[in-house]
Design an enzyme around this catalytic site. Structure first.
Site, PDB file in Angstrom:
ATOM      1  N   HIS A 108       0.845  -1.187   0.000  1.00  0.00           N
ATOM      2  CA  HIS A 108       0.000   0.000   0.000  1.00  0.00           C
ATOM      3  C   HIS A 108       0.885   1.243   0.000  1.00  0.00           C
ATOM      4  O   HIS A 108       2.076   1.187   0.342  1.00  0.00           O
ATOM      5  CB  HIS A 108      -0.904   0.008   1.230  1.00  0.00           C
ATOM      6  CG  HIS A 108      -1.986  -1.025   1.184  1.00  0.00           C
ATOM      7  ND1 HIS A 108      -3.121  -0.958   1.978  1.00  0.00           N
ATOM      8  CD2 HIS A 108      -2.116  -2.159   0.442  1.00  0.00           C
ATOM      9  CE1 HIS A 108      -3.894  -1.997   1.730  1.00  0.00           C
ATOM     10  NE2 HIS A 108      -3.305  -2.742   0.797  1.00  0.00           N
ATOM     11  N   GLU A 129       1.100   3.878   1.940  1.00  0.00           N
ATOM     12  CA  GLU A 129       1.702   4.233   3.221  1.00  0.00           C
ATOM     13  C   GLU A 129       2.870   3.310   3.562  1.00  0.00           C
ATOM     14  O   GLU A 129       3.935   3.764   4.003  1.00  0.00           O
ATOM     15  CB  GLU A 129       0.666   4.161   4.346  1.00  0.00           C
ATOM     16  CG  GLU A 129      -0.505   5.109   4.169  1.00  0.00           C
ATOM     17  CD  GLU A 129      -1.699   4.476   3.486  1.00  0.00           C
ATOM     18  OE1 GLU A 129      -2.838   4.780   3.883  1.00  0.00           O
ATOM     19  OE2 GLU A 129      -1.490   3.687   2.544  1.00  0.00           O
ATOM     20  N   CYS A 136      -6.032   2.245   5.841  1.00  0.00           N
ATOM     21  CA  CYS A 136      -6.701   1.016   6.237  1.00  0.00           C
ATOM     22  C   CYS A 136      -6.091   0.520   7.543  1.00  0.00           C
ATOM     23  O   CYS A 136      -5.058   1.037   7.986  1.00  0.00           O
ATOM     24  CB  CYS A 136      -6.558  -0.031   5.138  1.00  0.00           C
ATOM     25  SG  CYS A 136      -4.895  -0.745   5.027  1.00  0.00           S
ATOM     26  N   CYS A 148      -2.348  -0.312   7.267  1.00  0.00           N
ATOM     27  CA  CYS A 148      -1.491   0.865   7.139  1.00  0.00           C
ATOM     28  C   CYS A 148      -1.438   1.652   8.439  1.00  0.00           C
ATOM     29  O   CYS A 148      -0.393   2.202   8.800  1.00  0.00           O
ATOM     30  CB  CYS A 148      -1.983   1.749   5.996  1.00  0.00           C
ATOM     31  SG  CYS A 148      -1.708   1.005   4.370  1.00  0.00           S
TER      32      CYS A 148
END
Length: 279
Positions: A159, A161, A205, A208
């Site tokens: 992801h 992040e 999320c 993250c």
């Protein structure tokens, strides 16, 4: 012509060999440097701080700005285009965001630009920017910008992040970004300490947020909400995961078992009785 480079992380692997020696293994991702940034960009300019709280009117709150961006619809089934109009404001159905609403700044805009760039190169619609700030001078020393690489790297953890945190930590030579001391950093800084802040185009999320927590990033600013990410056509809803984490293990959708294993405490018993690098 596209330029491809290798993002290499070196791991020391203990390998049983006839002479009891150790071998070093590597793994890497190939990426295009024209639109993927895994190296710091130097700045050395004053930091204006996180965006200021929104100036809300008692009667109606505030009017959210919208830049008017609407892309051409390239869906194979053109009839579906009418069902996915441009969304013009964030979805906030409850008090989840009360007390944290702010405007934006150049870093928040950059995170949004990075997310759009990702979609335009077949990545997920997520972008992140990590800003390193000198604690003594108040200057932005440098920043990292990156985006989602899940499908590009076949890595479900890639992801925006997570990959941006990894890039920053690798270059700085640290495993947490809350306090970076001058004497341990691989990159120069004027003051004795610095810290990093994270800007993301969308609400992190749970995975993250965990990475943000373990990286000790004390400040996170994001744009789109989890409800924006879940709308029809975007379909990145995290509601099932949030719900899953609230259930006892026996009621979760994945099979989870706690094993009564004879060696389950060996590593912990070793850890607490030896010299080590705490983190």
């Amino acid at each position: 012509m596209a330029i491809l480079v290798l993002f290499i992380v070196t791991l020391t692997l203990a390998v049983d060999t006839p002479n009891n020696s150790q071998e070093t293994g590597t793994f890497s991702y190939t990426y295009d440097t024209q639109y993927t940034h895994l190296k710091a960009i130097e700045v050395n300019a004053p930091y204006e701080g996180i965006p200021k709280p929104l100036d809300k009117k008692p009667s109606f709150g505030y009017v959210q700005p919208w830049d008017g961006y609407v892309t051409n619809c390239t869906l194979i089934d053109k009839d579906m285009c009418m069902y996915f109009p441009a969304q013009t404001s964030n979805i906030k159905p409850d008090e989840t965001y009360a007390g944290i609403e702010v405007g934006d700044n150049q870093w928040q805009k950059m995170a949004g630009e990075e997310a759009l760039l990702s979609v335009q190169h077949n990545g997920g619609p997520f972008g992140a920017v990590i800003v390193q700030i000198d604690d003594e001078t108040g200057e932005v020393i440098r920043y990292w910008r990156n985006h989602n690489h899940v499908t590009e790297w076949n890595d479900p953890t890639a992801h925006a992040e997570v990959t941006t945190i990894k890039a920053a930590c690798q270059e700085l030579g640290v495993f947490e970004l809350g306090t970076i001391r001058k004497e341990v950093s691989k990159l120069p800084q004027k003051g004795n300490t610095s810290h990093c802040e994270l800007y993301v185009n969308a609400e992190p999320c749970p995975m993250c947020y965990g990475a943000i927590f373990w990286a000790n990033l004390s400040t996170v600013v994001y744009g789109a909400t989890r409800y924006d990410a879940a709308v029809e056509g975007v379909n990145f809803g995290d509601a099932a995961l949030y719900g899953e984490l609230q259930k006892p293990y026996k009621d979760r959708t994945r099979t989870v078992r706690q094993a009564t294993s004879a060696n389950s405490l060996d590593a912990f018993n070793e850890w607490k009785r030896v010299q080590k690098i705490d983190y």
